[in-house]
Write a protein that holds these residues in place. Sequence first.
Motif, PDB file in Angstrom:
ATOM      1  N   ALA A   1      -0.894   8.423   6.527  1.00 28.16           N
ATOM      2  CA  ALA A   1      -0.039   7.857   7.582  1.00 28.16           C
ATOM      3  C   ALA A   1       0.444   6.459   7.215  1.00 28.16           C
ATOM      4  CB  ALA A   1      -0.804   7.822   8.917  1.00 28.16           C
ATOM      5  N   MET A   2      -0.262   5.810   6.292  1.00 31.34           N
ATOM      6  CA  MET A   2       0.155   4.491   5.816  1.00 31.34           C
ATOM      7  C   MET A   2       1.067   4.604   4.587  1.00 31.34           C
ATOM      8  SD  MET A   2      -3.620   2.723   6.285  1.00 31.34           S
ATOM      9  CE  MET A   2      -3.416   1.905   4.723  1.00 31.34           C
ATOM     10  N   GLY A   3       1.428   5.819   4.235  1.00 28.37           N
ATOM     11  CA  GLY A   3       2.334   5.998   3.104  1.00 28.37           C
ATOM     12  C   GLY A   3       1.637   6.089   1.764  1.00 28.37           C
TER      13      GLY A   3
ATOM     14  N   GLN B   1       7.848  -3.228   5.755  1.00 27.71           N
ATOM     15  CA  GLN B   1       6.641  -2.478   5.415  1.00 27.71           C
ATOM     16  C   GLN B   1       5.495  -3.403   4.999  1.00 27.71           C
ATOM     17  OE1 GLN B   1       5.996   0.645   5.938  1.00 27.71           O
ATOM     18  NE2 GLN B   1       4.010   0.737   4.912  1.00 27.71           N
ATOM     19  N   PRO B   2       5.748  -4.386   4.098  1.00 31.14           N
ATOM     20  CA  PRO B   2       4.637  -5.290   3.755  1.00 31.14           C
ATOM     21  C   PRO B   2       4.025  -5.974   4.981  1.00 31.14           C
ATOM     22  CG  PRO B   2       6.410  -5.554   2.173  1.00 31.14           C
ATOM     23  CD  PRO B   2       6.939  -4.638   3.256  1.00 31.14           C
ATOM     24  N   ILE B   3       4.854  -6.454   5.886  1.00 32.78           N
ATOM     25  CA  ILE B   3       4.300  -7.167   7.045  1.00 32.78           C
ATOM     26  C   ILE B   3       3.571  -6.201   7.969  1.00 32.78           C
ATOM     27  CG2 ILE B   3       4.874  -8.510   9.115  1.00 32.78           C
ATOM     28  CD1 ILE B   3       7.006  -9.954   7.528  1.00 32.78           C
ATOM     29  N   ALA B   4       4.129  -5.003   8.128  1.00 32.58           N
ATOM     30  CA  ALA B   4       3.436  -4.021   8.980  1.00 32.58           C
ATOM     31  C   ALA B   4       2.055  -3.710   8.404  1.00 32.58           C
ATOM     32  CB  ALA B   4       4.273  -2.747   9.107  1.00 32.58           C
ATOM     33  N   GLU B   5       1.986  -3.557   7.096  1.00 30.89           N
ATOM     34  CA  GLU B   5       0.679  -3.306   6.464  1.00 30.89           C
ATOM     35  C   GLU B   5      -0.263  -4.497   6.666  1.00 30.89           C
ATOM     36  OE1 GLU B   5       1.354  -2.416   2.346  1.00 30.89           O
ATOM     37  OE2 GLU B   5       2.328  -0.507   2.765  1.00 30.89           O
ATOM     38  N   TYR B   6       0.294  -5.671   6.543  1.00 31.62           N
ATOM     39  CA  TYR B   6      -0.526  -6.876   6.705  1.00 31.62           C
ATOM     40  C   TYR B   6      -1.128  -6.928   8.115  1.00 31.62           C
ATOM     41  CZ  TYR B   6      -1.822 -11.670   5.413  1.00 31.62           C
ATOM     42  OH  TYR B   6      -2.514 -12.792   5.081  1.00 31.62           O
ATOM     43  N   VAL B   7      -0.300  -6.654   9.094  1.00 24.55           N
ATOM     44  CA  VAL B   7      -0.772  -6.692  10.486  1.00 24.55           C
ATOM     45  C   VAL B   7      -1.786  -5.576  10.735  1.00 24.55           C
ATOM     46  CG1 VAL B   7      -0.082  -6.375  12.894  1.00 24.55           C
ATOM     47  CG2 VAL B   7       1.266  -7.863  11.378  1.00 24.55           C
ATOM     48  N   ALA B   8      -1.501  -4.377  10.247  1.00 21.85           N
ATOM     49  CA  ALA B   8      -2.462  -3.276  10.416  1.00 21.85           C
ATOM     50  C   ALA B   8      -3.784  -3.632   9.752  1.00 21.85           C
ATOM     51  CB  ALA B   8      -1.897  -1.982   9.827  1.00 21.85           C
TER      52      ALA B   8
ATOM     53  N   VAL C   1       0.838  -1.207   0.000  1.00 23.04           N
ATOM     54  CA  VAL C   1       0.000   0.000   0.000  1.00 23.04           C
ATOM     55  C   VAL C   1       0.873   1.258   0.000  1.00 23.04           C
ATOM     56  CG1 VAL C   1      -1.576   1.326   1.467  1.00 23.04           C
ATOM     57  CG2 VAL C   1      -2.037  -1.091   0.985  1.00 23.04           C
ATOM     58  N   HIS C   2       1.973   1.188   0.712  1.00 29.99           N
ATOM     59  CA  HIS C   2       2.918   2.306   0.791  1.00 29.99           C
ATOM     60  C   HIS C   2       3.335   2.721  -0.624  1.00 29.99           C
ATOM     61  CE1 HIS C   2       6.607   4.519   1.791  1.00 29.99           C
ATOM     62  NE2 HIS C   2       6.122   4.620   3.012  1.00 29.99           N
ATOM     63  N   GLY C   3       3.196   3.999  -0.911  1.00 26.91           N
ATOM     64  CA  GLY C   3       3.597   4.501  -2.222  1.00 26.91           C
ATOM     65  C   GLY C   3       2.496   4.447  -3.273  1.00 26.91           C
ATOM     66  N   SER C   4       1.373   3.801  -2.958  1.00 24.54           N
ATOM     67  CA  SER C   4       0.261   3.790  -3.911  1.00 24.54           C
ATOM     68  C   SER C   4      -0.486   5.125  -3.815  1.00 24.54           C
ATOM     69  CB  SER C   4      -0.678   2.614  -3.631  1.00 24.54           C
ATOM     70  OG  SER C   4      -1.316   2.765  -2.379  1.00 24.54           O
ATOM     71  N   ARG C   5      -1.398   5.335  -4.740  1.00 27.30           N
ATOM     72  CA  ARG C   5      -2.106   6.615  -4.765  1.00 27.30           C
ATOM     73  C   ARG C   5      -3.598   6.430  -4.541  1.00 27.30           C
ATOM     74  NH1 ARG C   5       0.178  10.700  -9.293  1.00 27.30           N
ATOM     75  NH2 ARG C   5      -1.472  11.934  -8.331  1.00 27.30           N
ATOM     76  N   ALA C   6      -4.171   7.388  -3.837  1.00 26.35           N
ATOM     77  CA  ALA C   6      -5.606   7.377  -3.571  1.00 26.35           C
ATOM     78  C   ALA C   6      -6.213   8.715  -3.951  1.00 26.35           C
ATOM     79  CB  ALA C   6      -5.874   7.091  -2.094  1.00 26.35           C
ATOM     80  N   VAL C   7      -7.438   8.656  -4.427  1.00 26.78           N
ATOM     81  CA  VAL C   7      -8.250   9.853  -4.611  1.00 26.78           C
ATOM     82  C   VAL C   7      -9.397   9.761  -3.618  1.00 26.78           C
ATOM     83  CG1 VAL C   7      -9.882  11.015  -6.145  1.00 26.78           C
ATOM     84  CG2 VAL C   7      -7.666  10.252  -7.019  1.00 26.78           C
ATOM     85  N   VAL C   8      -9.509  10.763  -2.757  1.00 27.09           N
ATOM     86  CA  VAL C   8     -10.607  10.809  -1.796  1.00 27.09           C
ATOM     87  C   VAL C   8     -11.511  11.970  -2.194  1.00 27.09           C
ATOM     88  CG1 VAL C   8     -11.260  11.085   0.622  1.00 27.09           C
ATOM     89  CG2 VAL C   8      -9.153   9.844   0.026  1.00 27.09           C
ATOM     90  N   VAL C   9     -12.729  11.651  -2.591  1.00 24.91           N
ATOM     91  CA  VAL C   9     -13.684  12.681  -3.005  1.00 24.91           C
ATOM     92  C   VAL C   9     -14.522  13.058  -1.784  1.00 24.91           C
ATOM     93  CG1 VAL C   9     -15.566  13.278  -4.555  1.00 24.91           C
ATOM     94  CG2 VAL C   9     -13.724  11.770  -5.351  1.00 24.91           C
ATOM     95  N   GLY C  10     -14.442  14.314  -1.407  1.00 26.56           N
ATOM     96  CA  GLY C  10     -15.099  14.785  -0.192  1.00 26.56           C
ATOM     97  C   GLY C  10     -14.046  15.384   0.710  1.00 26.56           C
ATOM     98  N   SER C  11     -14.091  16.712   0.881  1.00 28.15           N
ATOM     99  CA  SER C  11     -13.040  17.365   1.665  1.00 28.15           C
ATOM    100  C   SER C  11     -13.569  17.848   3.008  1.00 28.15           C
ATOM    101  CB  SER C  11     -12.445  18.526   0.873  1.00 28.15           C
ATOM    102  OG  SER C  11     -13.447  19.476   0.568  1.00 28.15           O
ATOM    103  N   GLY C  12     -14.695  17.293   3.425  1.00 32.75           N
ATOM    104  CA  GLY C  12     -15.198  17.536   4.771  1.00 32.75           C
ATOM    105  C   GLY C  12     -14.397  16.727   5.776  1.00 32.75           C
ATOM    106  N   PRO C  13     -14.824  16.773   7.045  1.00 35.48           N
ATOM    107  CA  PRO C  13     -13.995  16.119   8.077  1.00 35.48           C
ATOM    108  C   PRO C  13     -13.848  14.612   7.869  1.00 35.48           C
ATOM    109  CG  PRO C  13     -16.047  16.982   9.008  1.00 35.48           C
ATOM    110  CD  PRO C  13     -15.961  17.504   7.621  1.00 35.48           C
TER     111      PRO C  13
END
Lengths: 349, 349
Positions: A187-189, B127-134, A164-176
């Motif tokens: 925080a997960m990278g 990192q992969p294992i930390a993500e897996y555990v999370a 997941v670290h280094g992947s990209r996300a689009v989050v639609v909705g800029s409310g809380p």
Amino acid sequence: MVNRCLITPARTLLTQTINPSLRNGFPAMTEARVLVLDADPLPRLDRLGARARVLHTDEKSLAERLPEADVLLVWDFTSDAVREAWPGPGGRPVWVHTASAGVDRLLFPELLESDAVLTNARGVFDQPIAEYVAGLVLAMAKDFRGSWELQRQHRWQHRETFKVHGSRAVVVGSGPIGRRIGLLLGAMGVRVDLVGRRERTGDPDFGRVHATGALPDLLPEASWVVCAAPLTPETHGMFDARAFALMRPEAHFINIGRGQHVVEDDVVEALQERRIAGAALDVFAQEPLQDSSRLWDAPNLMISPHMSGDTFGWRDDLAEQFLDNFDRWYAGEPLFNVVDKKLGYVPDH
Amino acid sequence: MVNRCLITPARTLLTQTINPSLRNGFPAMTEARVLVLDADPLPRLDRLGARARVLHTDEKSLAERLPEADVLLVWDFTSDAVREAWPGPGGRPVWVHTASAGVDRLLFPELLESDAVLTNARGVFDQPIAEYVAGLVLAMAKDFRGSWELQRQHRWQHRETFKVHGSRAVVVGSGPIGRRIGLLLGAMGVRVDLVGRRERTGDPDFGRVHATGALPDLLPEASWVVCAAPLTPETHGMFDARAFALMRPEAHFINIGRGQHVVEDDVVEALQERRIAGAALDVFAQEPLQDSSRLWDAPNLMISPHMSGDTFGWRDDLAEQFLDNFDRWYAGEPLFNVVDKKLGYVPDH
């Protein structure tokens, strides 16, 4: 996250409604009529004490009881009954609070045009929903569902999964809620693009917040597309065949907003044709989801019953939040979480 | 996370082994013999170029080929064959590298007492294992498995789930994997107690690292208990009936260490008797897990086939890491990830 808005002081509204002669009286003497549109279990409102008389109603009796109420607490936030029952001028609650983040069910013309103040449960669901979305991202990346299926069959089958670290996300909705999702994924990278109604720069957490117009550029880059938008005419049906066609074959789509954000037939088709890799829907155009829905068996689709924000104690948190706002209202202070009726959500400032 | 250790310079070892007369020669002229204990797919070692002749072996031929090797690359890290095949003095590799974080299979007396340097894949899996555990923590907190079960039955059944923020975790293992797990859980708002062999204070990330002796005090407080320890005589079987009895009925146990950390019958019993709420095991005393194992059907247990660290590209990462270390070795520089044979893992400094 408390949002303060200077509105007509509540005590004025209250005393105007109950007893104009008490304008300079002692609030402790005034008994406000709080009408609760019931849902199981009922809210704990003991803290209101002598300040309020609590009346209860179901959907059927709502029209009859609403004219008596100073305050309407929409505890059954799944109900569409308020629209039908809304009284004519003169017999209206001055304050409507809904125990939900979304206020789409209350955005009908008669309430919008009235003086009634509308507040919502902004804040209560941010962290639970962000955790839920982060969990979905990780569960999909690590193919937990595949492992469970294989375990049911007692099969040992090693697979490689996604980092997941280094992947990209689009989050639609800029409310809380969208922001909290973005922060937790960050925080997960995960590199997060946050999308709101208007573009803005200098955001303390995200730098730039994109406008929805940027989605055609952003969607093709994302492994994770999350809908956390308020339901407004602009966002209704925004996740349709065209949007799914812009996504990558490796992309996963998550909706914790409202069912109406998504054209459900289009997501089924995108999954069946492997135009996207997977999806998770927690909300649906019709809830509970009908038995006959094609969604139940769509490939690589996870269905959950509108529960992403509902951690143990959530109902107590919702009741406490209403009571906190009641304290302000009763003391004549500005309410928090006041919905901008034009925008259809609580603005950030 | 590179760990440098001053060991006998590799070039000295190399030239001593291959051709003592080359002690002051040009390394580019020397051809090292790198023996690979094969597993599918083979590592990409083209980068070795003219510096090495790569030999391949399976378990059967290992004993025969090992005396020819300067370097043994244990690419099949699931194999126990090195112990059997280890040659007598004089015909030994000077460097053994295993493409795994755990080195327990190589901690046999003859290798421990030899001069051979042992290195591992520390860092690749953090990192992969930390993500897996999370992901497991969130999936268990949010009951994704329950949602999938209900979806299979087309049942809409709302449930309340756990908020992870503010909950407590005990992570046993203070190496880079345990630390990364702790940091990622911490980023999710979990209060993490990290447990290592020795107590220490002033840790830059965790403040205090607890000694294993503190577990009786820590386990009763934790919602999440994670095993990320190296397998050593001290940690073998540490998660037994006594440990599970210390945990809370709401606790979930996760093992991504080694199967032998856990007394498997005891975890089945703890789950059956609801002494803990759930568990997830990615590693087992015997792998693949036998068809007859009681674990497959234990209640609230998730089984995955030793894959927590294996994200797409992991094999390339492992090969690259070996090649990076080979560069050092060939240049006569200190190797990184050198296992302290007494401790059974790569120490932090």
